[in-house]
Design an enzyme around this catalytic site. Structure first.
Site, PDB file in Angstrom:
ATOM      1  N   CYS A  16      41.696  61.401  47.227  1.00 59.47           N
ATOM      2  CA  CYS A  16      41.105  60.077  47.831  1.00 59.47           C
ATOM      3  C   CYS A  16      39.834  59.953  48.456  1.00 59.47           C
ATOM      4  O   CYS A  16      39.526  61.060  48.908  1.00 59.47           O
ATOM      5  CB  CYS A  16      42.334  59.359  48.759  1.00 59.47           C
ATOM      6  SG  CYS A  16      41.732  57.638  49.217  1.00 59.47           S
TER       7      CYS A  16
ATOM      8  N   ASP B 189      38.785  58.607  50.993  1.00 60.96           N
ATOM      9  CA  ASP B 189      38.920  58.432  52.152  1.00 60.96           C
ATOM     10  C   ASP B 189      38.271  59.671  52.936  1.00 60.96           C
ATOM     11  O   ASP B 189      38.436  60.896  52.613  1.00 60.96           O
ATOM     12  CB  ASP B 189      40.325  58.426  52.585  1.00 60.96           C
ATOM     13  CG  ASP B 189      40.596  57.798  53.882  1.00 60.96           C
ATOM     14  OD1 ASP B 189      40.108  58.313  55.032  1.00 60.96           O
ATOM     15  OD2 ASP B 189      41.215  56.708  54.122  1.00 60.96           O
TER      16      ASP B 189
ATOM     17  N   ARG C 188      38.498  60.668  55.661  1.00 64.11           N
ATOM     18  CA  ARG C 188      39.242  61.525  56.534  1.00 64.11           C
ATOM     19  C   ARG C 188      40.064  62.709  55.979  1.00 64.11           C
ATOM     20  O   ARG C 188      41.016  63.141  56.488  1.00 64.11           O
ATOM     21  CB  ARG C 188      40.477  60.622  57.448  1.00 64.11           C
ATOM     22  CG  ARG C 188      39.597  59.633  58.409  1.00 64.11           C
ATOM     23  CD  ARG C 188      40.485  58.351  58.623  1.00 64.11           C
ATOM     24  NE  ARG C 188      40.957  57.569  57.617  1.00 64.11           N
ATOM     25  CZ  ARG C 188      41.776  56.693  57.480  1.00 64.11           C
ATOM     26  NH1 ARG C 188      42.494  56.183  58.757  1.00 64.11           N
ATOM     27  NH2 ARG C 188      42.347  56.071  56.556  1.00 64.11           N
TER      28      ARG C 188
ATOM     29  N   HIS D   7      47.414  60.353  50.380  1.00 61.57           N
ATOM     30  CA  HIS D   7      47.639  60.642  51.953  1.00 61.57           C
ATOM     31  C   HIS D   7      48.288  59.135  52.684  1.00 61.57           C
ATOM     32  O   HIS D   7      48.101  58.206  52.131  1.00 61.57           O
ATOM     33  CB  HIS D   7      46.132  60.711  52.816  1.00 61.57           C
ATOM     34  CG  HIS D   7      45.295  59.474  52.606  1.00 61.57           C
ATOM     35  ND1 HIS D   7      44.961  58.800  53.602  1.00 61.57           N
ATOM     36  CD2 HIS D   7      44.621  59.161  51.375  1.00 61.57           C
ATOM     37  CE1 HIS D   7      44.231  57.652  53.036  1.00 61.57           C
ATOM     38  NE2 HIS D   7      43.793  57.867  52.138  1.00 61.57           N
TER      39      HIS D   7
ATOM     40  N   CYS E 263      47.022  55.129  53.107  1.00 65.79           N
ATOM     41  CA  CYS E 263      45.681  54.991  52.038  1.00 65.79           C
ATOM     42  C   CYS E 263      45.266  53.556  52.092  1.00 65.79           C
ATOM     43  O   CYS E 263      46.503  52.799  51.685  1.00 65.79           O
ATOM     44  CB  CYS E 263      46.340  55.625  51.009  1.00 65.79           C
ATOM     45  SG  CYS E 263      45.017  55.512  49.534  1.00 65.79           S
TER      46      CYS E 263
HETATM   47 ZN   LIG Z   1      43.188  56.814  50.264  1.00 65.62          ZN
END
Ligand SMILES: [Zn+2]
Length: 211
Positions: free
Chosen positions: A43, A45, A47, A99, A102
């Site tokens: 992803c 993302d 993090r 994750h 998400c």
């Molecule tokens: Zn995500």
């Protein structure tokens, strides 16, 4: 110039110096080529940084990231990365890593229109529909969310296995394993969902290609 912007430029200089202090040939060696054993599909993302969470060094992971780690078979970007990773770099493993928490999956569970991304996460809404009965039987919202995150990873691993690129690699006897993981934002640990493919025998008949 903002502090953050200045800081990342300074960080780069410090990083180069620290690498060279450990090994003066570090960048010379890396510039000669790459031979990563792993393709990571994760992803976007911020993090979930691929290299950091698995302790991989530069040169060890070929990476593709998009919102909600989707493997869409008409996505030229994903297909190009996959083709290059499998046919040129000859990676031995492909990990789809989703994750918990998400935002893409969360948005797909709701009804709010966010913009263009509505069309991207439509794929997850389709997945929700397929697993509707199971998902709606989970009363706890957080648990239902977690379940969809996991189902999404499993689906993307299947979708990888369905591609002509992956099936062709198996057909010619190339070593290639697919795996599905979920990363815990609040723990740092990954969970292996135990969805592993190294041939197309577990695919539904209609997806098997006579390559
Ligand atoms: Zn995500």
């Amino acid at each position: 110039m903002s502090n953050f912007y200045k800081k990342i430029l300074d960080n780069n200089k410090q990083w180069v110096e620290s690498q060279l202090a450990l090994d003066p040939d570090y960048f010379n060696d890396l510039s000669k080529g790459q031979n990563p054993p792993l393709l990571w599909i994760g992803c976007s993302d911020s993090r979930v940084p691929a290299n950091e969470i698995i302790g991989a060094k530069p040169g060890e992971v070929f990476v593709h990231r998009n919102i909600a780690n989707l493997v869409i078979h008409t996505d030229m970007n994903m297909l190009s990365v996959l083709d290059y990773a499998v046919n040129a770099l000859k990676v031995k493993h492909i990990i789809v890593c989703g994750h918990y928490g998400c935002g893409g999956v969360k948005a797909a569970m709701g009804n709010e229109s966010i913009g263009i991304i509505d069309n991207w996460i439509r794929h997850i809404k389709d997945l929700f529909r397929i697993h509707q009965e199971e998902l709606l039987s989970i009363d706890d919202e957080e648990k239902r969310f977690n379940k969809l995150v996991e189902l999404n990873v499993v689906e993307q691993v299947y979708d990888l296995a369905k591609t002509s690129i992956v099936q062709n690699a198996w057909k010619i006897g190339q070593e290639l394993s697919l795996h599905g993981w979920v990363y815990g934002l609040n723990s740092g640990y990954v969970t292996d969902l135990d969805v592993n493919f190294s041939c197309n025998k577990d695919l539904d008949e209609v997806f098997k290609l006579n390559i």
